[in-house]
Design a protein around this motif. Structure first.
Motif, PDB file in Angstrom:
ATOM      1  N   ALA A   6       9.744  -3.667 -13.378  1.00  0.00           N
ATOM      2  CA  ALA A   6      10.840  -2.485 -12.990  1.00  0.00           C
ATOM      3  C   ALA A   6      11.868  -3.418 -12.349  1.00  0.00           C
ATOM      4  N   LEU A   7      12.693  -3.284 -12.592  1.00  0.00           N
ATOM      5  CA  LEU A   7      14.185  -3.572 -11.570  1.00  0.00           C
ATOM      6  C   LEU A   7      14.444  -2.368 -10.486  1.00  0.00           C
ATOM      7  N   ILE A   8      13.997  -3.154  -8.857  1.00  0.00           N
ATOM      8  CA  ILE A   8      14.421  -2.421  -7.991  1.00  0.00           C
ATOM      9  C   ILE A   8      15.238  -3.133  -7.123  1.00  0.00           C
ATOM     10  N   VAL A   9      15.849  -2.490  -6.272  1.00  0.00           N
ATOM     11  CA  VAL A   9      16.793  -2.496  -5.699  1.00  0.00           C
ATOM     12  C   VAL A   9      17.250  -1.726  -4.413  1.00  0.00           C
ATOM     13  N   LEU A  10      16.853  -3.027  -3.116  1.00  0.00           N
ATOM     14  CA  LEU A  10      17.162  -2.332  -1.972  1.00  0.00           C
ATOM     15  C   LEU A  10      18.155  -2.534  -1.060  1.00  0.00           C
ATOM     16  N   GLU A  11      19.325  -1.936  -0.556  1.00  0.00           N
ATOM     17  CA  GLU A  11      19.851  -1.323  -0.706  1.00  0.00           C
ATOM     18  C   GLU A  11      20.507  -1.318   1.547  1.00  0.00           C
ATOM     19  N   GLY A  12      21.447  -2.282   2.048  1.00  0.00           N
ATOM     20  CA  GLY A  12      21.648  -1.230   3.040  1.00  0.00           C
ATOM     21  C   GLY A  12      22.538  -1.977   4.321  1.00  0.00           C
ATOM     22  N   LEU A  13      22.900  -1.415   5.279  1.00  0.00           N
ATOM     23  CA  LEU A  13      23.476  -2.257   6.374  1.00  0.00           C
ATOM     24  C   LEU A  13      22.892  -3.653   6.367  1.00  0.00           C
ATOM     25  N   GLY A  19      28.220  -5.667  -3.746  1.00  0.00           N
ATOM     26  CA  GLY A  19      28.961  -6.353  -3.762  1.00  0.00           C
ATOM     27  C   GLY A  19      30.270  -5.138  -3.596  1.00  0.00           C
ATOM     28  N   VAL A  20      30.464  -4.122  -4.400  1.00  0.00           N
ATOM     29  CA  VAL A  20      31.795  -3.011  -4.424  1.00  0.00           C
ATOM     30  C   VAL A  20      31.369  -2.103  -3.291  1.00  0.00           C
ATOM     31  N   ALA A  21      30.441  -2.341  -2.167  1.00  0.00           N
ATOM     32  CA  ALA A  21      31.107  -1.429  -0.781  1.00  0.00           C
ATOM     33  C   ALA A  21      31.241  -2.794  -0.231  1.00  0.00           C
ATOM     34  N   PHE A  22      30.566  -3.775   0.277  1.00  0.00           N
ATOM     35  CA  PHE A  22      31.342  -5.018   1.417  1.00  0.00           C
ATOM     36  C   PHE A  22      33.154  -5.091   0.920  1.00  0.00           C
ATOM     37  N   SER A  23      33.474  -5.280  -0.583  1.00  0.00           N
ATOM     38  CA  SER A  23      34.979  -5.914  -0.379  1.00  0.00           C
ATOM     39  C   SER A  23      35.706  -4.614  -0.291  1.00  0.00           C
ATOM     40  N   GLY A  27      25.800 -14.182  13.039  1.00  0.00           N
ATOM     41  CA  GLY A  27      26.968 -14.704  13.223  1.00  0.00           C
ATOM     42  C   GLY A  27      27.915 -14.674  12.165  1.00  0.00           C
ATOM     43  N   GLU A  28      27.587 -14.341  11.438  1.00  0.00           N
ATOM     44  CA  GLU A  28      28.566 -14.731   9.409  1.00  0.00           C
ATOM     45  C   GLU A  28      29.643 -13.542  10.152  1.00  0.00           C
ATOM     46  N   ARG A  29      29.852 -13.373   8.995  1.00  0.00           N
ATOM     47  CA  ARG A  29      30.841 -13.587   8.822  1.00  0.00           C
ATOM     48  C   ARG A  29      31.592 -11.431   8.932  1.00  0.00           C
ATOM     49  N   LEU A  81      30.646  -4.805  14.033  1.00  0.00           N
ATOM     50  CA  LEU A  81      30.114  -3.119  14.263  1.00  0.00           C
ATOM     51  C   LEU A  81      31.837  -2.441  12.948  1.00  0.00           C
ATOM     52  N   ASP A  82      32.788  -3.064  13.718  1.00  0.00           N
ATOM     53  CA  ASP A  82      33.761  -1.720  12.800  1.00  0.00           C
ATOM     54  C   ASP A  82      33.566  -2.369  11.870  1.00  0.00           C
ATOM     55  N   PHE A  83      33.587  -3.575  11.377  1.00  0.00           N
ATOM     56  CA  PHE A  83      33.050  -4.124   9.584  1.00  0.00           C
ATOM     57  C   PHE A  83      31.933  -3.089   9.205  1.00  0.00           C
ATOM     58  N   GLN A  84      30.714  -3.139   9.931  1.00  0.00           N
ATOM     59  CA  GLN A  84      29.811  -3.094   9.111  1.00  0.00           C
ATOM     60  C   GLN A  84      30.061  -1.093   9.007  1.00  0.00           C
ATOM     61  N   LYS A  85      30.902  -0.036   9.721  1.00  0.00           N
ATOM     62  CA  LYS A  85      31.205   0.696   9.791  1.00  0.00           C
ATOM     63  C   LYS A  85      31.978   1.855   8.753  1.00  0.00           C
ATOM     64  N   ASN A  86      32.548   0.696   8.366  1.00  0.00           N
ATOM     65  CA  ASN A  86      33.332   0.561   6.607  1.00  0.00           C
ATOM     66  C   ASN A  86      32.669   0.865   5.533  1.00  0.00           C
ATOM     67  N   VAL A  87      31.805  -0.352   5.719  1.00  0.00           N
ATOM     68  CA  VAL A  87      30.720  -0.832   4.428  1.00  0.00           C
ATOM     69  C   VAL A  87      29.780   1.155   4.975  1.00  0.00           C
ATOM     70  N   ALA A  88      29.627   1.080   5.022  1.00  0.00           N
ATOM     71  CA  ALA A  88      28.400   2.661   5.336  1.00  0.00           C
ATOM     72  C   ALA A  88      29.135   3.584   4.405  1.00  0.00           C
ATOM     73  N   GLN A  89      30.442   4.039   4.533  1.00  0.00           N
ATOM     74  CA  GLN A  89      31.573   5.040   4.205  1.00  0.00           C
ATOM     75  C   GLN A  89      31.536   4.506   2.618  1.00  0.00           C
ATOM     76  N   TYR A  90      31.974   2.920   2.403  1.00  0.00           N
ATOM     77  CA  TYR A  90      31.802   3.016   1.350  1.00  0.00           C
ATOM     78  C   TYR A  90      30.636   3.325  -0.257  1.00  0.00           C
ATOM     79  N   TYR A  91      29.001   2.758   1.183  1.00  0.00           N
ATOM     80  CA  TYR A  91      27.677   2.515   0.351  1.00  0.00           C
ATOM     81  C   TYR A  91      27.954   4.644  -0.198  1.00  0.00           C
ATOM     82  N   ASN A  92      28.587   5.518   1.178  1.00  0.00           N
ATOM     83  CA  ASN A  92      27.481   6.411   0.875  1.00  0.00           C
ATOM     84  C   ASN A  92      29.161   7.151  -0.256  1.00  0.00           C
ATOM     85  N   LYS A  93      29.837   6.633  -0.552  1.00  0.00           N
ATOM     86  CA  LYS A  93      30.357   6.911  -2.121  1.00  0.00           C
ATOM     87  C   LYS A  93      29.976   6.838  -3.245  1.00  0.00           C
ATOM     88  N   LEU A  94      29.710   5.798  -2.721  1.00  0.00           N
ATOM     89  CA  LEU A  94      28.444   4.987  -4.342  1.00  0.00           C
ATOM     90  C   LEU A  94      27.561   5.587  -5.044  1.00  0.00           C
TER      91      LEU A  94
END
Ligand code: DGP
Ligand code: NA
Ligand code: NA
Length: 213
Positions: A11-18, A106-110, A151-153, A157-170
């Motif tokens: 099985a191909l099982i993917v874990l996603e999250g902030l 890939g899609v959420a972060f970009s 400390g990575e790019r 917090l502000d960026f992760q808030k955006n990412v969460a919104q795109y995860y929600n769309k996906l």
């Protein structure tokens, strides 16, 4: 019941999250659990920083190099493509893969940077589609409180808030959402149950499909 059929596949099982949602520690626990039950399984992660492409990504993430947003997007995608044939071989050979991040990251972060979502999805088309996507759900604020970011790019917090919104769309109805603010043991218990169900269903000859679904 654990005996493999001749046509059994993994099985191909993917874990996603902030960032800081707990994916990495949970994927280790899942692998030990499935191994203990006699299922062949490996833990994978994207980006895979060990390849030549992965080294460019790693250098970008640690702010040692600067790249155009489209360029780094395509490198992340290339990093998944370079593992595609090995991934398919493992699955067909009966090995399940627990993958920490995949095309959805890939899609959420970009997209969170302002790139067009459809443009972001395009290079992922033709990669293997997961049998299961589990989203470890944590608010950006709670995630940021967890011992701080490394400390990575993207660890802001502000960026992760955006990412969460795109995860929600996906996300769609097929995703399993687990509340990642629960005690770790509870997250672990729920994950094990969902993942084992998926591994068993793939043993019954369910075919492998491709993104984008
Ligand atoms: P990790 O090794 O899981 O901490 O991932 C490193 C960082 O890169 C993390 O902030 C998530 C981000 N990331 C993972 N995959 C992708 C991707 O495909 N595209 C982009 N833009 N970012 C990604
Ligand atoms: Na990270
Ligand atoms: Na959604």
């Amino acid at each position: 019941e654990n005996n493999l059929h001749n046509d059994a596949r993994g099985a191909l099982i993917v874990l996603e999250g902030l960032d800081r949602s707990g994916k990495t520690s949970q994927s280790g626990k899942l692998v030990s659990y499935l191994n203990g039950l006699g299922y062949p399984v490996e833990s994978w992660r994207f980006p895979d920083r060990d390849t030549a492409v992965g080294k460019m990504i790693s250098s970008y993430l640690s702010n040692q190099s600067q790249l155009d947003d489209h360029t780094i997007h395509l490198l992340f995608s290339a990093n998944r493509w370079e593992k595609r044939s090995l991934m398919e071989a493992k699955l067909k050979n009966g090995t399940s893969l627990i993958v920490d991040r995949y095309s959805y990251s890939g899609v959420a972060f970009s997209s969170a940077k302002g790139l067009d979502m459809e443009w972001c999805k395009a290079p992922e088309v033709g990669l293997l589609a997961p049998d299961l996507v589990v989203y470890l759900d944590i608010s950006p604020e709670k995630a940021a409180e967890r011992g701080g970011y490394g400390g990575e790019r993207y660890e802001r917090l502000d960026f992760q808030k955006n990412v969460a919104q795109y995860y929600n769309k996906l996300s769609d109805a097929s995703w399993k959402i687990i509340d990642a603010c629960q005690p770790m043991e509870d997250v672990e218990k729920q994950l094990k149950e969902i993942v084992l169900d998926c591994v068993k269903s793939c043993q019954n000859g369910k075919s492998i499909s491709q993104l984008w679904l």
